[in-house]
Scaffold this motif. Structure first.
Motif, short mmCIF file in Angstrom:
data_model
loop_
_atom_site.label_atom_id
_atom_site.label_comp_id
_atom_site.label_asym_id
_atom_site.label_seq_id
_atom_site.Cartn_x
_atom_site.Cartn_y
_atom_site.Cartn_z
N GLY A 23 -4.74 3.58 3.00
CA GLY A 23 -5.56 2.67 2.95
C GLY A 23 -6.78 2.66 3.50
N VAL A 34 -8.30 -3.58 -1.56
CA VAL A 34 -7.27 -2.72 -1.29
C VAL A 34 -6.43 -3.82 -0.22
CG1 VAL A 34 -6.01 -0.88 -0.36
CG2 VAL A 34 -8.17 -0.70 -1.48
N ILE A 36 -2.56 -4.37 1.59
CA ILE A 36 -1.26 -3.75 2.08
C ILE A 36 -0.27 -4.85 2.25
CG2 ILE A 36 -0.28 -2.22 3.86
CD1 ILE A 36 -3.08 -1.03 4.18
N LEU A 228 -8.27 -2.99 7.75
CA LEU A 228 -7.54 -3.26 6.55
C LEU A 228 -7.26 -4.51 6.21
CD1 LEU A 228 -5.87 0.21 6.60
CD2 LEU A 228 -7.83 -0.02 5.59
#
Length: 457
Positions: A23, A34, A36, A228
């Motif tokens: 990531g 993106v 996760i 992230l």
């Protein structure tokens, strides 16, 4: 131009080192969508850190050596600080005697023989590098010289005097005996910088390595995750792969003091699987929990390949032992003991009573929890202290070192596995692909992004 559009919707399953690193590298490469998904309420995977009496302890991945260039670069990027590990000693429970690492590794060979073979290892390791790819193990089946066990490789290169040294990072750290571990794995681990650091550290010479993160490896990964999009406590119910990847998952919602669950269905263009790639774990991931009558959606090829994967389950047991004075705060138990007996004992900080015991178990969970703890208690008793269940602080058992035996490597397992990357819009990362060690995992993640996404090898 990128192979895969930077506006593609990408889902990564798993927020351990492999998932977070891929990531991270996707984000650095300009990919903006993106997500996760992590089933646990925290990130880090096998990097598990706790705090006791204001000190941080690693119960999973721990050390960094000069070979950890990518890890150190990310650490600098996120501001994670390190400190130098203490010196080590070796202990034989049968004789109740201590030796320095240098004394242990030269017990059955002269110092001259050990030194000469150490010098030759640098040469042979450099020669072996041409048979190892930049990342992963595709193509190693074409090189019989390294498609063997590490013990066979050492014998072929006339480096057998180094076996006692290699048992410390390989066997004691849960990767198996030297006659079990395939040479490509061991050579990836025992890079030239790592081997040099082992020699300096083992000789007791001044060195700044190995290092640990001040707040623990898991807290390092938490810092990485802050930039992230990570959805934690995500329970995946169904994965559909076709022109798109459709994922059904449950996530918790907090309503004051109550916790509710909502179901989401999201569409993605690509899926990156960053969980331990064992058959049981992967088949469970791709099973349909919404319709238990439906078969697992893995392809026949995926079932066959992941069905060959085995693991070396590893345990970490900690006790709070007041006023315990160890000979050194890092003790290697040698010769290598039977599975279940402690391999390594650490007391990370002077004056802090938390003591860690590293042990292996088997895929059949033998010895079980009770047996592992009893073996640690027996060792503590040899050192003149009595502990009970009340002194036990933590006990964790990890699905560790997913790998395949030498025969599977010879038969082209990794050639077929790498050729599978991208099929059904699915990619795989992690310890099986790279070797169960942080730096190779990061190297593989970065290379996957370069080769399959940006096209900039």
């Amino acid at each position: 131009m990128a192979k895969i559009s930077k506006s593609s919707r990408i889902c990564i399953v798993g927020a351990g080192p492999s998932g977070l690193s891929v990531g991270y590298y996707l984000q650095k490469a300009g990919y903006t969508d993106v997500t996760i998904l992590e089933k646990l309420p925290e990130v880090g995977g096998l990097c598990n850190s706790i705090t006791y009496e204001q000190k941080s302890f690693d119960l999973g991945a721990n050390y960094l050596t000069p070979a950890y260039k990518k890890t150190l670069a990310i650490a600098k990027d996120v501001g994670a600080k390190l400190y130098t590990e203490t010196k080590a000693i070796c202990y034989d429970p049968k004789t109740d005697k201590y030796r320095t690492i240098l004394q242990h590794v030269t017990k059955n060979a002269s110092f001259f023989s050990f030194a000469w073979q150490s010098l030759r290892y640098f040469i042979e390791r450099k020669r072996a590098q041409k048979h190892l790819p930049v990342a992963g193990f595709a193509g190693v089946s074409q090189h019989p010289e390294i498609a063997c066990t590490f013990k066979e490789w050492l014998k072929d290169k006339k480096l057998t005097a180094l076996e006692p040294l290699f048992e410390i990072p390989i066997s004691l750290m849960g990767y198996g005996r030297l006659d079990e571990i395939p040479a490509p794995y061991a050579l990836t681990y025992m890079s030239i910088p790592t081997f040099w650091n082992m020699l300096v550290f083992g000789a007791g010479l001044p060195t700044r390595w190995p290092k640990r993160f001040i707040y623990g490896f898991q807290r390092f990964w938490q810092k990485v995750s802050w930039n992230l999009t990570v959805i934690k406590s995500a329970e995946i119910k169904k994965i559909e792969r076709g022109n798109e990847v459709i994922i059904h998952f449950d996530v918790p919602e907090h309503n004051m003091n109550d916790k509710n669950t909502r179901t989401e269905v999201r569409e993605f263009d690509y899926l990156i699987v960053a969980v331990p790639l064992t058959f049981n774990i992967v088949s469970n991931l791709f099973s349909d929990k919404l319709d238990l009558g439906k078969p697992c959606s893995l392809t026949d090829q995926e079932k066959r390949l992941f069905g060959k994967v085995v693991t070396n389950p590893y345990c970490m047991t900690t006790f709070i032992i007041k006023d315990l004075s160890l000979k050194r705060r890092l003790i290697n138990i040698l010769p290598v003991q039977k599975i279940g007996y402690p391999y390594v004992v650490t007391q990370q900080f002077p004056g802090n009573p938390l003591v860690s015991f590293y042990s292996r178990t088997t895929e059949r969970d033998q010895p079980d929890r009770k047996g592992i703890i009893a073996a640690a208690e027996a060792l503590i008793l040899k050192w003149g202290r009595v502990v009970s269940e009340d002194d036990l602080f933590t006990h964790d058992r990890w699905t560790y070192f997913p790998h395949v035996p030498v025969l599977a490597i010879k038969e082209g397992f990794y050639d077929e596995l790498e050729a599978m990357q991208g099929k059904n819009n699915t990619f795989y990362v992690g310890g099986l692909m790279a070797f169960e060690l942080i730096e190779p995992i990061l190297n593989y993640s970065e290379n996957l992004v370069k080769v399959h996404f940006t096209g900039k090898e």
